[in-house]
Design a protein around this motif. Structure first.
Motif, PDB file in Angstrom:
ATOM      1  N   UNK A 272      23.881 -31.893   7.307  1.00  0.00           N
ATOM      2  CA  UNK A 272      23.066 -32.487   6.244  1.00  0.00           C
ATOM      3  C   UNK A 272      23.452 -33.953   6.158  1.00  0.00           C
ATOM      4  N   UNK A 273      22.471 -34.857   6.291  1.00  0.00           N
ATOM      5  CA  UNK A 273      22.745 -36.298   6.315  1.00  0.00           C
ATOM      6  C   UNK A 273      21.841 -37.000   5.305  1.00  0.00           C
ATOM      7  N   UNK A 306      28.074 -29.043   7.062  1.00  0.00           N
ATOM      8  CA  UNK A 306      28.695 -30.359   7.172  1.00  0.00           C
ATOM      9  C   UNK A 306      27.845 -31.356   6.379  1.00  0.00           C
ATOM     10  N   UNK A 307      28.349 -31.743   5.243  1.00  0.00           N
ATOM     11  CA  UNK A 307      27.597 -32.552   4.284  1.00  0.00           C
ATOM     12  C   UNK A 307      28.016 -34.014   4.424  1.00  0.00           C
ATOM     13  N   UNK A 308      27.155 -34.820   5.057  1.00  0.00           N
ATOM     14  CA  UNK A 308      27.429 -36.251   5.227  1.00  0.00           C
ATOM     15  C   UNK A 308      26.613 -37.015   4.190  1.00  0.00           C
ATOM     16  N   UNK A 309      27.303 -37.726   3.322  1.00  0.00           N
ATOM     17  CA  UNK A 309      26.646 -38.500   2.261  1.00  0.00           C
ATOM     18  C   UNK A 309      27.116 -39.945   2.364  1.00  0.00           C
ATOM     19  N   UNK A 325      29.425 -34.615  -9.294  1.00  0.00           N
ATOM     20  CA  UNK A 325      28.765 -33.305  -9.308  1.00  0.00           C
ATOM     21  C   UNK A 325      28.803 -32.668  -7.923  1.00  0.00           C
ATOM     22  N   UNK A 326      28.557 -33.477  -6.895  1.00  0.00           N
ATOM     23  CA  UNK A 326      28.586 -32.960  -5.522  1.00  0.00           C
ATOM     24  C   UNK A 326      29.995 -32.464  -5.174  1.00  0.00           C
ATOM     25  N   UNK A 327      30.999 -33.249  -5.523  1.00  0.00           N
ATOM     26  CA  UNK A 327      32.387 -32.870  -5.225  1.00  0.00           C
ATOM     27  C   UNK A 327      32.767 -31.573  -5.935  1.00  0.00           C
ATOM     28  N   UNK A 328      32.329 -31.432  -7.174  1.00  0.00           N
ATOM     29  CA  UNK A 328      32.637 -30.206  -7.921  1.00  0.00           C
ATOM     30  C   UNK A 328      31.947 -28.990  -7.305  1.00  0.00           C
ATOM     31  N   UNK A 329      30.700 -29.164  -6.872  1.00  0.00           N
ATOM     32  CA  UNK A 329      29.969 -28.047  -6.259  1.00  0.00           C
ATOM     33  C   UNK A 329      30.593 -27.654  -4.921  1.00  0.00           C
ATOM     34  N   UNK A 330      31.004 -28.661  -4.142  1.00  0.00           N
ATOM     35  CA  UNK A 330      31.665 -28.378  -2.864  1.00  0.00           C
ATOM     36  C   UNK A 330      32.957 -27.601  -3.111  1.00  0.00           C
ATOM     37  N   UNK A 346      32.162 -28.817   4.631  1.00  0.00           N
ATOM     38  CA  UNK A 346      32.906 -30.032   4.932  1.00  0.00           C
ATOM     39  C   UNK A 346      32.135 -31.197   4.329  1.00  0.00           C
ATOM     40  N   UNK A 347      32.798 -31.986   3.499  1.00  0.00           N
ATOM     41  CA  UNK A 347      32.127 -33.082   2.799  1.00  0.00           C
ATOM     42  C   UNK A 347      32.645 -34.421   3.320  1.00  0.00           C
ATOM     43  N   UNK A 348      31.738 -35.236   3.856  1.00  0.00           N
ATOM     44  CA  UNK A 348      32.074 -36.570   4.363  1.00  0.00           C
ATOM     45  C   UNK A 348      31.365 -37.606   3.482  1.00  0.00           C
ATOM     46  N   UNK A 349      32.105 -38.303   2.648  1.00  0.00           N
ATOM     47  CA  UNK A 349      31.501 -39.357   1.827  1.00  0.00           C
ATOM     48  C   UNK A 349      31.812 -40.695   2.480  1.00  0.00           C
ATOM     49  N   UNK A 350      31.041 -41.010   3.480  1.00  0.00           N
ATOM     50  CA  UNK A 350      31.255 -42.242   4.230  1.00  0.00           C
ATOM     51  C   UNK A 350      30.052 -42.500   5.133  1.00  0.00           C
ATOM     52  N   UNK A 351      30.024 -43.683   5.705  1.00  0.00           N
ATOM     53  CA  UNK A 351      28.955 -44.067   6.626  1.00  0.00           C
ATOM     54  C   UNK A 351      29.460 -43.914   8.058  1.00  0.00           C
ATOM     55  N   UNK A 352      28.665 -43.272   8.899  1.00  0.00           N
ATOM     56  CA  UNK A 352      29.001 -43.102  10.311  1.00  0.00           C
ATOM     57  C   UNK A 352      28.130 -44.019  11.171  1.00  0.00           C
TER      58      UNK A 352
END
Length: 735
Positions: A272-273, A306-309, A325-330, A346-352
């Motif tokens: 998910x991107x 794999x949650x890329x935000x 909210x996203x972090x709590x749900x994860x 897997x939560x990625x809060x960054x730019x690739x």
């Protein structure tokens, strides 16, 4: 030599100022890629904000950046202050237009200060562009930040080719109507020759809003304006297919991407991107995945989301709250279903980088992309293009623009967690041969309709649209000097002026009674009548008693009821009937009109002495077309063998004697004397009889658009009033 000018809020080059130097970095986004071949031409220019606040630069740095961008990148920087960025971009664009156009009307804020900033920045863009615009230039404006700019350019450069593309959804009328400045936005957009949207749904919504708010109908997606025709169409934006389908260099990948690739050997992966935004439906996606795990326990320890935000608007409370909210749900999903050897999200809060993303795409079995509302969503197309083995599958929201093109994917309702969960299972379980069959069709489509094809098609359509413009009568130039008509008027000794009333001297009103003349109009008419060389005639479809009440005290002639009644100036003058008619037909026709009035809310009947008019200006636009045609057909079937007929005017059907028209009324004055200057002005089909009756050397002026026998045009009642002022001024100067 003509050139192409691209205009967007941001340049394809971003400028950053560090303590020691100024850095320039090129964008690799879809728009920059699609327009690259055009922008690299030596005669092209791209205008926009360079990404650095004007407050952070001194004069020397500003000039250095301007020179570098123009010389090395063919870019025209438009510098914005921190206050402009805050009020125009973060304010009106992101707090009003963005939520409203994405159907989050509860988040839309309406502030006069931010609207003023929006107008001012659009004007600032125009002021920067004006010195650059040359004859026959093509200007392509992009996105919701600059929706007023097309009309600003059109007013100063009426013959310029102007295109506009909206990269976000255009909402339905019921949503769009909530915008306080709705008419101004539509008028701004209609300055373009061609307006492009991602889907035909958005086209339909736009046309509906134009019809309901501005009263402008379309014919095959073409809207007639005052100076030009605007074509509206759908141009789904593509991607750089070859880039995403090309092999990726593994040595360029980040450690996180390499770790991800290694982990895919043990589980099926869902990717998910998105960037952090409430329109993307990220919390709903996590909840849907949680429901998937609850409904299908056989997938525990066999699948991973794999949650890329990508970070967006960091520091803004609403976005920081969304991240929490996203972090709590994860954490909730991982806490409930995770094991020592398996973490389901897997939560990625960054730019690739793009290379990293392609690696994620190619090693993921399913792309889960379920925005609550999205203009297009190019991620879905990027994923398909990256899967050159044809074995990936998308689960895609039906409210994303891409859904209209990617029907071979699994299409779901983004609000239905159960349907999303079932869609994930369908995508994971789909046999390879079926995925390959579906993906091959998608690859053919995406490779053909890539981002360059999109740009080529839009610019070709813009070229064709301007070439196919219906030749119109010349526009009287009232901005500088005197027009040829005014010069002839000045030199003439005996003048005859035929002036229509509604739509010519006064604007249209909700009801006929509201259109009485204001003081300015009466003074203008009195000024014309004061010149002994002028014979002024009001020629109108209105009832004679109304016109006598409104204008009977002026020294002018009145031809009323489309030529049936004639009255010379003077309080003692009587009305003369020009044709003997009767009203034997009225009861039958009135009964029909009453029946349709009862069925058509907003319509009304105006009863005149020898005619009946059915007005529908206040009616529901989507409904009135059918009702009007039904009524017209019913009236024609009855009047077919009679001397009466049906006359269609501006939002009105009128039944009257066929022998009566404005041309017939004009002959009463034309036959008696010779004039060395004759002018006829009107705005709708009822005035065409007047134009046709005038001698060949006369001046006839059509107000507004549409086919006409008139030899000149004016845009509006406002311009007609301006012409009258100029004629009156000439009278006073010559006395």
């Amino acid at each position: 030599m003509s050139k192409i000018i691209f205009v967007s809020n941001r340049l394809p080059v971003t400028v950053k100022k560090s303590e020691t130097e100024i850095e320039y970095s090129k964008s690799i986004g879809g728009l920059a890629t699609g327009l690259k071949s055009y922008h690299e031409q030596s005669d092209s220019l791209w205008a926009g904000w360079p990404g650095v606040a004007k407050d952070d630069l001194n004069e020397e740095e500003t000039q250095t950046i301007s020179n570098e961008l123009q010389e090395s990148y063919n870019c025209l920087p438009i510098f914005l202050s921190e206050q402009e960025i805050e009020q125009y971009y973060h304010g009106f664009c992101n707090e009003t237009i963005w939520p409203l156009f994405h159907y989050f009307n509860d988040k839309a804020e309406y502030t006069t200060d931010t609207w003023d900033a929006y107008k001012n920045v659009n004007q600032k863009f125009f002021d920067a562009l004006e010195p650059e615009i040359g004859p026959n230039d093509t200007i392509w404006i992009h996105d919701y930040q600059l929706m007023l700019l097309p009309q600003m350019i059109r007013e100063k450069y009426p013959d310029t080719q102007i295109g506009f593309f909206l990269h976000i959804p255009f909402p339905s009328f019921e949503i769009y109507r909530l915008l306080i400045w709705r008419e101004e936005i539509l008028q701004g957009l209609l300055g373009a020759n061609l307006i492009g949207f991602h889907t035909y749904d958005y086209v339909r919504h736009f046309l509906s809003s134009v019809r309901r708010l501005l009263g402008k109908e379309h014919n095959l997606y073409k809207i007639n304006g005052e100076t030009h025709t605007t074509q509206v169409d759908a141009f789904p934006m593509g991607i750089d297919y070859d880039y995403f389908a090309a092999p990726t260099q593994s040595q360029n990948l980040s450690s996180e991407a390499q770790e991800f690739i290694e982990s895919t050997k043990s589980v099926q992966n869902i990717i998910s991107v998105d960037r952090l935004d409430y329109t993307k439906g990220i919390p709903d996606r996590i909840k849907a995945f949680k429901q998937f795990l609850a409904q299908y326990p056989e997938y525990h320890e066999k699948v991973r989301l794999n949650l890329i935000v990508a970070p967006s608007r960091v520091g803004v409370e609403a976005y920081d709250s969304l991240k929490r909210e996203i972090e709590e749900l994860v954490s909730e999903v991982n806490g409930k279903y995770g094991t020592l050897s398996w973490m389901p999200v897997w939560f990625f809060f960054r730019t690739f980088t793009q290379d990293d993303l392609i690696a994620f795409y190619r090693n993921s079995d399913v792309l889960l992309v379920t925005p609550l509302r999205d203009g297009m969503n190019l991620v879905a197309k990027e994923y398909i293009a990256s899967r050159t083995d044809y074995k990936g599958m998308i689960v895609l929201s039906e409210t994303a623009g891409a859904a209209s093109e990617l029907g071979e994917g699994v299409i779901v309702n983004p609000n239905d967690y159960g349907e999303i969960a079932a869609g994930i299972k369908t995508a994971l379980d789909m046999p390879d041969h079926e995925k390959i069959e579906r993906n091959k069709m998608l690859h053919v489509r995406l490779s053909r309709y890539n981002v360059k094809f999109w740009a080529d098609e839009f610019l070709e359509a813009l070229k064709n649209t301007t070439e196919e413009q219906t030749p119109t009568r010349p526009l009287l130039n009232l901005k500088s000097g005197y027009s040829d008509m005014e010069k002839v008027y000045s030199d003439s000794k005996k003048r005859l002026l035929f002036l229509d009333y509604d739509g010519t001297l006064v604007g249209f009103k909700p009801t006929p009674e509201q259109a009485k003349p204001d003081e300015e109009l009466k003074q203008l008419l009195a000024g014309l009548c004061a010149d002994p060389r002028n014979t002024v005639v009001i020629i109108t479809g209105r009832d004679r008693f109304v016109m006598e009440k409104w204008l009977g005290d002026l020294d002018l002639h009145i031809i009323a009821s489309h030529g049936l009644w004639f009255r010379k100036p003077g309080a003692d003058e009587d009305w003369m009937m020009t044709v003997n008619v009767d009203n034997d037909w009225k009861d039958t026709i009135r009964h029909i009109l009453e029946k349709y009035t009862d069925r058509t809310p907003g319509s009304l009947i105006e009863e005149k002495e020898y005619s009946l008019a059915w007005h529908y200006r206040q009616c529901e636009p989507d409904m009135i077309g059918l009702k009007r045609d039904e009524l017209k057909e019913a009236l024609l079937s009855i009047t077919n063998s009679m001397t009466i007929g049906v006359l269609e005017g501006n939002k009105v059907l009128e039944v009257k004697d066929n022998r009566i028209n404005k041309g017939h009324g004009a002959h009463l004055l034309l036959r008696d004397q010779e004039y060395d200057f004759i002018l006829g002005v009107g705005d709708d089909t009822t005035d065409e009889d007047l134009f046709s009756a005038l001698p060949k050397d006369s001046y006839s002026v059509k107000i507004g658009t549409g086919n006409t026998h008139a030899n000149y045009r004016l845009k509006s009642v406002k311009d007609m009033r301006l012409l009258l002022k100029r004629l009156v001024t000439q009278n006073k100067q010559e006395v």
